[in-house]
Write a protein that holds these residues in place. Structure first.
Motif, short mmCIF file in Angstrom:
data_model
loop_
_atom_site.label_atom_id
_atom_site.label_comp_id
_atom_site.label_asym_id
_atom_site.label_seq_id
_atom_site.Cartn_x
_atom_site.Cartn_y
_atom_site.Cartn_z
N THR A 118 0.84 -1.21 0.00
CA THR A 118 0.00 0.00 0.00
C THR A 118 0.87 1.25 0.00
O THR A 118 0.64 2.18 -0.80
N LEU A 119 1.88 1.31 0.88
CA LEU A 119 2.77 2.47 0.90
C LEU A 119 3.52 2.62 -0.42
O LEU A 119 3.69 3.73 -0.92
N HIS A 120 3.97 1.51 -0.98
CA HIS A 120 4.65 1.55 -2.28
C HIS A 120 3.73 2.17 -3.33
O HIS A 120 4.15 3.05 -4.08
N ASN A 121 2.50 1.71 -3.39
CA ASN A 121 1.57 2.21 -4.41
C ASN A 121 1.24 3.68 -4.20
O ASN A 121 1.11 4.43 -5.18
N LEU A 122 1.11 4.10 -2.96
CA LEU A 122 0.83 5.51 -2.69
C LEU A 122 2.05 6.38 -2.98
O LEU A 122 1.94 7.45 -3.59
N GLU A 123 3.21 5.91 -2.57
CA GLU A 123 4.45 6.66 -2.75
C GLU A 123 4.82 6.83 -4.22
O GLU A 123 5.31 7.88 -4.63
N ARG A 124 4.57 5.81 -5.02
CA ARG A 124 4.96 5.84 -6.43
C ARG A 124 3.85 6.36 -7.34
O ARG A 124 3.99 6.35 -8.56
N GLY A 125 2.72 6.75 -6.77
CA GLY A 125 1.65 7.31 -7.58
C GLY A 125 0.80 6.29 -8.29
O GLY A 125 0.01 6.64 -9.17
N VAL A 126 0.95 5.00 -7.94
CA VAL A 126 0.10 3.96 -8.53
C VAL A 126 -1.35 4.27 -8.16
O VAL A 126 -2.26 4.12 -8.96
N VAL A 127 -1.52 4.70 -6.91
CA VAL A 127 -2.80 5.19 -6.42
C VAL A 127 -2.61 6.68 -6.17
O VAL A 127 -1.71 7.06 -5.41
N PRO A 128 -3.40 7.55 -6.82
CA PRO A 128 -3.21 8.99 -6.64
C PRO A 128 -3.46 9.42 -5.19
O PRO A 128 -4.37 8.93 -4.54
N VAL A 129 -2.63 10.34 -4.73
CA VAL A 129 -2.76 10.89 -3.38
C VAL A 129 -3.16 12.35 -3.51
O VAL A 129 -2.47 13.12 -4.18
N PRO A 130 -4.27 12.74 -2.88
CA PRO A 130 -4.67 14.16 -2.94
C PRO A 130 -3.57 15.04 -2.34
O PRO A 130 -2.88 14.62 -1.39
N PRO A 131 -3.39 16.24 -2.87
CA PRO A 131 -2.31 17.12 -2.38
C PRO A 131 -2.35 17.33 -0.86
O PRO A 131 -1.30 17.38 -0.22
N ARG A 132 -3.51 17.43 -0.27
CA ARG A 132 -3.61 17.67 1.18
C ARG A 132 -3.11 16.46 2.00
O ARG A 132 -2.77 16.61 3.15
N ALA A 133 -3.10 15.30 1.40
CA ALA A 133 -2.71 14.09 2.13
C ALA A 133 -1.24 13.72 1.92
O ALA A 133 -0.76 12.77 2.52
N ARG A 134 -0.52 14.48 1.11
CA ARG A 134 0.87 14.12 0.82
C ARG A 134 1.77 14.21 2.05
O ARG A 134 2.68 13.41 2.21
N GLY A 135 1.54 15.17 2.91
CA GLY A 135 2.32 15.28 4.14
C GLY A 135 2.09 14.08 5.04
O GLY A 135 3.03 13.54 5.64
#
Length: 185
Positions: A132-149
């Motif tokens: 899950t962290l890999h997919n979020l970190e690499r943009g496989v699953v988009p992360v809203p700008p507010r959640a990037r921190g």
């Protein structure tokens, strides 16, 4: 992925062998039957041990073999397609939900902890967390700008957060069987 797949597969194989031996000889005592609290014999024969009308560990044999193969491919330099990463994450999510349900059933319905099952739980949780962290970190699953921190914090503390997850489960085991554990001291 390679380590999680290999360890999970070996634990699933051990459960499968013990299940076959119990089927062939109902008096057989599985190697994991250690105490009144730690054992897998009664867990294997419970309805929770065969949710889809076949033993759960067969799901582990197939699933963990696939995870290990994908891990070996990534280790060798393969770049997996986005859909494969998403499928792996979906499978890991389904598996982590299942192992938490089985954990709850083991503690509060069956009153036993199966050591090989616990190994499967540990590697499944780690697999889900890191994929899950890999997919979020690499943009496989988009992360809203507010959640990037928040994502950066989770990535930096990935080991601490995973350790905390495990600690909660260990505390649940300790408190559920406190009377038994304290009688041993």
């Amino acid at each position: 992925m390679l380590v999680a797949g290999a360890v999970g597969w070996l634990a699933s194989l051990r459960l499968t062998v013990d299940d076959w031996r119990v089927l062939g000889d109902p008096s057989y005592q599985p190697s994991c039957d250690i105490s009144p609290v730690v054992g897998c014999g009664s867990v294997l024969s419970s309805w929770q041990g065969s949710l889809l009308d076949f033993p759960n560990m067969l799901l582990g044999l197939g699933g963990f073999a696939a995870v290990a193969a994908l891990g070996a491919a990534v280790l060798a330099g393969a770049r997996l397609h986005r859909l494969l990463w998403l499928g792996l994450n979906a499978g890991a999510l389904a598996a982590v939900v299942l192992v938490h349900w089985l954990f709850q059933q083991s503690l509060y319905e069956m009153g036993r902890i199966c050591p090989y099952c616990a190994v499967v739980w540990v590697v499944t949780i780690a697999l889900f967390w890191y994929v899950t962290l890999h997919n979020l970190e690499r943009g496989v699953v988009p992360v809203p700008p507010r959640a990037r921190g928040l994502l950066r914090g989770a990535v930096e503390l990935r080991g601490v957060l995973l350790g905390t997850w495990y600690a909660v489960l260990v505390l649940l085991v300790l408190t559920r069987f406190w009377d038994y554990w304290s009688s041993l001291v």
